[in-house]
Design an enzyme around this catalytic site. Structure first.
Site, mmCIF file in Angstrom:
data_model
loop_
_atom_site.group_PDB
_atom_site.id
_atom_site.type_symbol
_atom_site.label_atom_id
_atom_site.label_comp_id
_atom_site.label_asym_id
_atom_site.label_seq_id
_atom_site.Cartn_x
_atom_site.Cartn_y
_atom_site.Cartn_z
ATOM 1 C CG ASP A 1 -2.040 1.005 1.117
ATOM 2 O OD1 ASP A 1 -2.321 1.439 -0.016
ATOM 3 O OD2 ASP A 1 -2.644 1.335 2.145
ATOM 4 C CG HIS B 1 -4.144 10.904 2.331
ATOM 5 N ND1 HIS B 1 -5.145 10.919 3.272
ATOM 6 C CD2 HIS B 1 -3.322 9.858 2.684
ATOM 7 C CE1 HIS B 1 -4.955 9.939 4.153
ATOM 8 N NE2 HIS B 1 -3.851 9.287 3.813
ATOM 9 C CD GLU C 1 -6.267 4.939 4.548
ATOM 10 O OE1 GLU C 1 -5.783 5.604 5.477
ATOM 11 O OE2 GLU C 1 -5.599 4.215 3.783
ATOM 12 C CD GLU D 1 -5.481 2.896 -0.299
ATOM 13 O OE1 GLU D 1 -4.700 2.183 -0.972
ATOM 14 O OE2 GLU D 1 -5.389 3.030 0.935
ATOM 15 C CG ASP E 1 -5.737 0.322 3.586
ATOM 16 O OD1 ASP E 1 -5.801 -0.812 4.076
ATOM 17 O OD2 ASP E 1 -4.843 1.140 3.868
ATOM 18 N NE ARG F 1 -7.757 6.861 9.371
ATOM 19 C CZ ARG F 1 -7.001 6.790 8.291
ATOM 20 N NH1 ARG F 1 -5.723 6.444 8.401
ATOM 21 N NH2 ARG F 1 -7.501 7.055 7.101
ATOM 22 C CD GLN G 1 -2.837 4.701 10.749
ATOM 23 O OE1 GLN G 1 -4.046 4.728 10.557
ATOM 24 N NE2 GLN G 1 -1.972 5.071 9.822
ATOM 25 C CE LYS H 1 -3.311 2.576 7.169
ATOM 26 N NZ LYS H 1 -4.378 3.165 6.354
ATOM 27 C CB THR I 1 -7.466 -4.550 2.176
ATOM 28 O OG1 THR I 1 -6.545 -4.122 3.179
ATOM 29 C CG2 THR I 1 -7.401 -3.610 0.988
ATOM 30 C CD GLU J 1 -7.294 13.332 3.642
ATOM 31 O OE1 GLU J 1 -6.910 14.311 2.986
ATOM 32 O OE2 GLU J 1 -7.387 12.177 3.159
#
Length: 419
Positions: free
Chosen positions: A130, A137, A203, A205, A237, A241, A244, A257, A261, A362
């Protein structure tokens, strides 16, 4: 003018004759998995077509590559074989071609309504990488997490940053996503606690599947990188948070993570996206020579995220800073080998506006600015029962090259109780 197929294709279909994405499916009525391409609301069974001798003009004829539960063997065949098969399929499905159109028994055996099939994971994924290739971002994350420092680390504009993910937990669209457990460190707690994540995120992607790959110790030059791209999928993904934030220093993501996925089931071939090439974000300073390419390596692909039926994000893959070819060239420059079926994802794709931010981190600015859904409810992070749907397409004149969708619904955390 758009191409015309004898198979009905609506003007807003993701799967016109210009697309022909590959997937692995199984009839709901029973039978073994096999490889097909999407055309309109149907799937063309390539195992049936091959057995009938209609791929005789290709290098893969009668090799059994399509009577399999993955696309790995076809991916390994390389771009010459991919293009040969694509050329034959576009001719067979054309409105003025009678070979399949006017053969009722063969046509009915080969063309199956998508409503009558189950779509499976399209490849055996040996490795998953990844990247972190979106300037907007990376800048937004830096501003949130390091407000008193420059938003980008010094290396970010010099190389495509990435981490190795967990291939065993890549799942196909529609698979439920269980809220993960892990260590989190609340700001008001002196020590970490063991808990389900309280800050579950998505996420947005794009992912690329690798074709032939390279031998150990033999880098792939950027001029040859796209020869190893079989095609593209949408990628979600999923990220925890709070897990993380506690674990990522100094080595980066791990349990935050690797729990899941999600990818879309149809792989859109690179050839279908070539008409939509465009310039990406300006690269300053210029990258080192091994990362420089004369061909535009970005694509104009509209990307959307829907949460419980409310669109909360619309962005575009043109906002990527590092191209897919640059990602491959950097991944292999030290001699690392890529293999057929490996998955490389772009990292979250965000643009310059709030609506174009590709994750809740975000969109809600780390939970401080909740978003409102159509039903009036607010979201800082994903809640149990929430369904995230991502879509993507490149818009042509009278047709679109679509990816279908990647969808996942959050189910409650579950941890075994030891007696």
């Amino acid at each position: 003018m758009p191409l015309t197929s004898f198979v009905p294709v609506a003007p807003d279909s993701d799967f016109p004759l210009e697309n022909l994405p590959y997937g692995v499916f199984r009839p709901r009525s029973g039978g073994s998995p096999r490889v097909g391409v999407a055309i309109g609301d149907y799937v063309l069974d390539l195992a049936v077509i091959d057995e009938a001798g209609l791929l005789a003009a290709t290098p893969v004829s009668k090799r059994g590559l399509f009577n399999q539960d993955s696309l790995n063997a076809f991916m390994a065949a390389g771009p010459t074989a991919w293009q040969a098969v694509r050329t034959v399929l576009q001719r067979l499905l054309a409105a003025d071609e009678p070979i399949l159109r006017d053969a009722p028994a063969l046509r009915d055996a080969a063309l199956i309504p998508q409503s009558d099939i189950e779509l499976l994971l399209p490849a055996r994924i040996g490795d998953y990488t990844d990247f972190y290739s979106s300037l907007h971002h990376a800048s937004n994350v830096g501003k949130m997490l390091r407000p008193d420092s420059p938003p980008l680390f010094p290396n970010w504009r010099h190389l495509p940053v990435a981490y190795h993910g967990r291939a065993s937990t890549v799942v196909v669209s529609g698979t439920a996503i269980r809220r993960p457990y892990g260590q989190i460190k609340p700001s008001d707690s002196p020590a970490p606690i063991f808990s389900p994540t309280r800050a579950l995120d998505f996420e947005l992607e794009l992912g690329m599947f690798i074709g032939p790959g390279n031998a150990l110790g033999q880098p792939i030059p950027i001029t040859q990188a796209e020869e190893h791209i079989f095609g593209f999928v949408l990628v979600n993904d999923w990220s925890a948070r709070d897990i993380q934030g506690w674990e990522y220093q100094p080595l980066g993501p791990f349990l935050a993570k690797n729990f899941a996925t999600s990818i879309s089931p149809w792989i859109v071939p690179l050839a279908a996206l070539n008409p939509f090439r465009c310039a990406g974000e300006p690269q300053e300073p210029p990258p080192l020579p091994y990362l420089q390419s004369v061909q535009p390596g970005h694509f104009a692909i509209t990307l959307e995220v829907w949460l419980n039926g409310t669109r909360i994000c619309q962005t575009d893959s043109r906002y990527l800073y590092w191209s897919f070819a640059q990602q491959i060239a950097h991944h292999t420059v030290n001699g690392c080998s890529l293999r057929p079926g490996d998955l490389l994802a772009s990292g979250t794709i965000s643009g310059p506006t709030r609506e174009s931010r590709g994750c809740l981190l975000e969109l809600t600015w780390r939970g401080s600015e909740p978003i409102r859904l159509a039903d009036g409810s607010l979201r800082r992070w994903l809640e149990d029962g929430d369904t995230v749907t991502m879509r993507g397409w490149a818009q042509g004149e009278g047709y679109r090259i679509g990816f279908g969708a990647v969808t996942g619904t959050i189910v409650p955390a579950e941890y075994p109780v030891v007696h």
